[in-house]
Design a protein around this motif. Sequence first.
Motif, PDB file in Angstrom:
ATOM      1  N   MET A   1       0.890  -1.252  -0.089  1.00 22.60           N
ATOM      2  CA  MET A   1       0.016   0.042  -0.017  1.00 22.60           C
ATOM      3  C   MET A   1       0.886   1.083   0.019  1.00 22.60           C
ATOM      4  SD  MET A   1      -3.195  -1.000  -0.059  1.00 22.60           S
ATOM      5  CE  MET A   1      -3.988   0.411   0.432  1.00 22.60           C
ATOM      6  N   TRP A   4       1.358   8.142   2.147  1.00 25.87           N
ATOM      7  CA  TRP A   4       0.816   9.439   1.787  1.00 25.87           C
ATOM      8  C   TRP A   4       1.725  10.382   0.910  1.00 25.87           C
ATOM      9  CZ3 TRP A   4       2.766  14.152   3.065  1.00 25.87           C
ATOM     10  CH2 TRP A   4       3.453  14.399   4.336  1.00 25.87           C
ATOM     11  N   LEU A   7       1.492   9.629  -2.776  1.00 19.27           N
ATOM     12  CA  LEU A   7       0.162   9.960  -3.568  1.00 19.27           C
ATOM     13  C   LEU A   7       0.217  11.292  -4.542  1.00 19.27           C
ATOM     14  CD1 LEU A   7      -2.389   9.380  -0.517  1.00 19.27           C
ATOM     15  CD2 LEU A   7      -1.641   7.629  -2.420  1.00 19.27           C
ATOM     16  N   GLY A  10      -4.641  15.889  -5.169  1.00 22.66           N
ATOM     17  CA  GLY A  10      -5.902  16.021  -5.962  1.00 22.66           C
ATOM     18  C   GLY A  10      -6.427  14.679  -6.163  1.00 22.66           C
TER      19      GLY A  10
ATOM     20  N   GLY B  97     -10.118  19.358  -2.779  1.00 28.52           N
ATOM     21  CA  GLY B  97      -9.771  18.187  -2.629  1.00 28.52           C
ATOM     22  C   GLY B  97      -9.062  17.600  -4.081  1.00 28.52           C
ATOM     23  N   MET B  98      -9.501  18.259  -4.862  1.00 26.32           N
ATOM     24  CA  MET B  98      -8.849  17.973  -6.315  1.00 26.32           C
ATOM     25  C   MET B  98      -7.781  19.229  -6.671  1.00 26.32           C
ATOM     26  SD  MET B  98     -11.853  17.182  -8.869  1.00 26.32           S
ATOM     27  CE  MET B  98     -12.951  15.970  -8.618  1.00 26.32           C
ATOM     28  N   ILE B 213     -12.045   6.643  -3.401  1.00 25.03           N
ATOM     29  CA  ILE B 213     -10.972   6.040  -2.719  1.00 25.03           C
ATOM     30  C   ILE B 213     -11.747   5.887  -1.213  1.00 25.03           C
ATOM     31  CG2 ILE B 213      -8.772   6.929  -1.419  1.00 25.03           C
ATOM     32  CD1 ILE B 213      -8.627   7.097  -4.274  1.00 25.03           C
ATOM     33  N   ASP B 216      -8.802   2.305   2.327  1.00 22.61           N
ATOM     34  CA  ASP B 216      -7.544   1.902   1.977  1.00 22.61           C
ATOM     35  C   ASP B 216      -6.610   3.000   1.916  1.00 22.61           C
ATOM     36  OD1 ASP B 216      -8.517   2.439  -0.246  1.00 22.61           O
ATOM     37  OD2 ASP B 216      -8.015   0.740  -1.389  1.00 22.61           O
ATOM     38  N   LEU B 217      -7.157   4.201   1.400  1.00 22.29           N
ATOM     39  CA  LEU B 217      -6.419   5.438   0.878  1.00 22.29           C
ATOM     40  C   LEU B 217      -6.809   6.775   1.408  1.00 22.29           C
ATOM     41  CD1 LEU B 217      -4.602   4.437  -2.392  1.00 22.29           C
ATOM     42  CD2 LEU B 217      -3.411   4.875  -0.409  1.00 22.29           C
ATOM     43  N   GLU B 220      -4.851   8.650   4.008  1.00 18.80           N
ATOM     44  CA  GLU B 220      -3.826   9.090   3.303  1.00 18.80           C
ATOM     45  C   GLU B 220      -3.629  10.507   2.417  1.00 18.80           C
ATOM     46  OE1 GLU B 220      -4.172   5.789   3.863  1.00 18.80           O
ATOM     47  OE2 GLU B 220      -2.602   5.698   5.307  1.00 18.80           O
ATOM     48  N   TYR B 221      -4.751  10.261   1.725  1.00 17.77           N
ATOM     49  CA  TYR B 221      -4.875  11.613   1.008  1.00 17.77           C
ATOM     50  C   TYR B 221      -5.423  12.958   1.672  1.00 17.77           C
ATOM     51  CZ  TYR B 221      -4.862   9.506  -3.787  1.00 17.77           C
ATOM     52  OH  TYR B 221      -4.494   8.915  -4.718  1.00 17.77           O
ATOM     53  N   ARG B 223      -4.213  13.310   4.733  1.00 17.18           N
ATOM     54  CA  ARG B 223      -2.838  13.667   5.340  1.00 17.18           C
ATOM     55  C   ARG B 223      -2.368  14.670   4.253  1.00 17.18           C
ATOM     56  NH1 ARG B 223       0.814  15.410   6.600  1.00 17.18           N
ATOM     57  NH2 ARG B 223       2.722  14.997   7.863  1.00 17.18           N
ATOM     58  N   LEU B 224      -2.017  14.151   3.025  1.00 17.29           N
ATOM     59  CA  LEU B 224      -1.502  15.004   2.120  1.00 17.29           C
ATOM     60  C   LEU B 224      -2.170  16.400   2.096  1.00 17.29           C
ATOM     61  CD1 LEU B 224       0.434  15.525  -0.450  1.00 17.29           C
ATOM     62  CD2 LEU B 224      -1.203  13.968  -1.632  1.00 17.29           C
ATOM     63  N   GLU B 227      -0.722  18.619   4.541  1.00 25.73           N
ATOM     64  CA  GLU B 227       0.499  18.816   4.333  1.00 25.73           C
ATOM     65  C   GLU B 227       0.743  20.013   3.445  1.00 25.73           C
ATOM     66  OE1 GLU B 227       3.042  17.244   5.632  1.00 25.73           O
ATOM     67  OE2 GLU B 227       4.752  18.351   4.443  1.00 25.73           O
TER      68      GLU B 227
END
Lengths: 95, 395
Positions: A1, A4, A7, A10, B97-98, B213, B216-217, B220-221, B223-224, B227
């Motif tokens: 997996m 972060w 990735l 967006g 988000g995009m 999503i 599973d992810l 993490e998105y 968290r990005l 950031e």
Amino acid sequence: MKKWTELVPGAVVLEAGSSARFKTGSWRTFRPRWVPENCIQCLMCWLYCPDMAVNVVDGKMTGFNYDYCKGCGVCAKECPGKQGKKAIVMEPEGK
Amino acid sequence: MGKVVAVTGNEAVANALRQADPDVCSLYPITPQTDIVQRFSSFVANGQVQTELLNAESEHSAMSAAIGAAAGGGRVITATSSQGLALMWEMLHIASGMNLPIIMPLVNRALSAPLNIHGDHSDGMGARDTGWVQLWSENAQEAYDNTIMAFRIGEHLEIRLPVMVCMDGFIVSHSIARMEYLGDDEVKNFIGPYQKVNPLLDLEHPKSFGPLILTDLYHEYKRLQHEIMGRVKNVVLQVSDEFAKQSGRKYGLFESYRLEDADIALVILNSAAGTSKDVIDELRDKGIKAGLLKPRLFRPFPYAEIGQALRHLKAVCVMDRADSFGGYGPMFMEISSALYQADGEGRRPKLINKIYGLGGRDYMPGDARKVLLELNEISKGAPLGAVKEYMGVRE
């Protein structure tokens, strides 16, 4: 997996056609069964299938791709069949 | 070269948008913002910009179209107020988000019910958690400057985020004030050509926006996203420095007014800060060491810097032109957090919260004077009353 930090911002998917790797067939609770003797090869099932899960070879319907078929039943609903008999019938999974 | 003019806040912002010459403007009118898109539509009709104008059937559609156009690879604007922003709500999250750098003036107006068209901050504060960058503006000049800088900030390659530029409805949007335009070429050079990132219309490189999503992810998105928001502060400072070189007008994350040696201070956004500064001057003449902090970047909120700027004070009143019913005012909650985290060696100012000016109720010098005199008493040891109070309300 992926972490972060790996990735794409967006959540953009930069690779075309990657959904082929996402096999949606595991969602299915009903499976379509093809009954070739009632099939008139009208390809309405192929036209309506939202997941491109109807296999067509040389212009002829040859069955289903169960890796992607979610079992929605649209094909069975639209199938005109022959003389009142459907060429696609839905059956419970695991039967 | 700069040109000194007397214009409304809306006219100033419309001209900033004209100078940016965006690729697409999707719009839906709403008071008090209508004047911006109406003026911008004239610029399109008169051929002063190359923009494709889209008349949407609602603000939800206007923001949806803006998202599509921005994902396609264009520089995109829209503008709204109040209920319009509220109707855009779900799409605001999608724009951020995009990572789509849509630029949107928000002419602050009260939310229904009861229906009210005048200026308060309940619309913008409600969009606090949408992932948009928020710049707040005291007057037409700041709204104009912030709009120009918003393009550079939002489109910066390290962040690529949508930016909301807030100014007070009617009080600023419809009042004529002196301000200074930059030249068209100056703005064009400052903003620069639009740099596309992963445009959908690059047909040689097909891609998808808006995938599903799940567990599973998704974490993490987010968290990005956190950031990327963390990088905004430095981008704002860098762009503001460059802007100061161009225009001579300096902006930071917030404005400090006579704050460094002050004992008491107001924290207050937008137009009411101007009124308060006059009263602070008056009290300074009487020997009361009053000051003011006016936040500019509200999202992301510069907690450390603001905590540092306020921690030496004896008493602070956070003025909120919006309420969080069942909570303190939205700005008060931020300032409390900033001061709790600030290293004050055990010292922290006494903190009170006043809700003022809802639905466009005037904020007069007498209001600022009353609060500052109350703070002055608190700084000398007077007991604190209720933490949060409505100011100037008829009892």
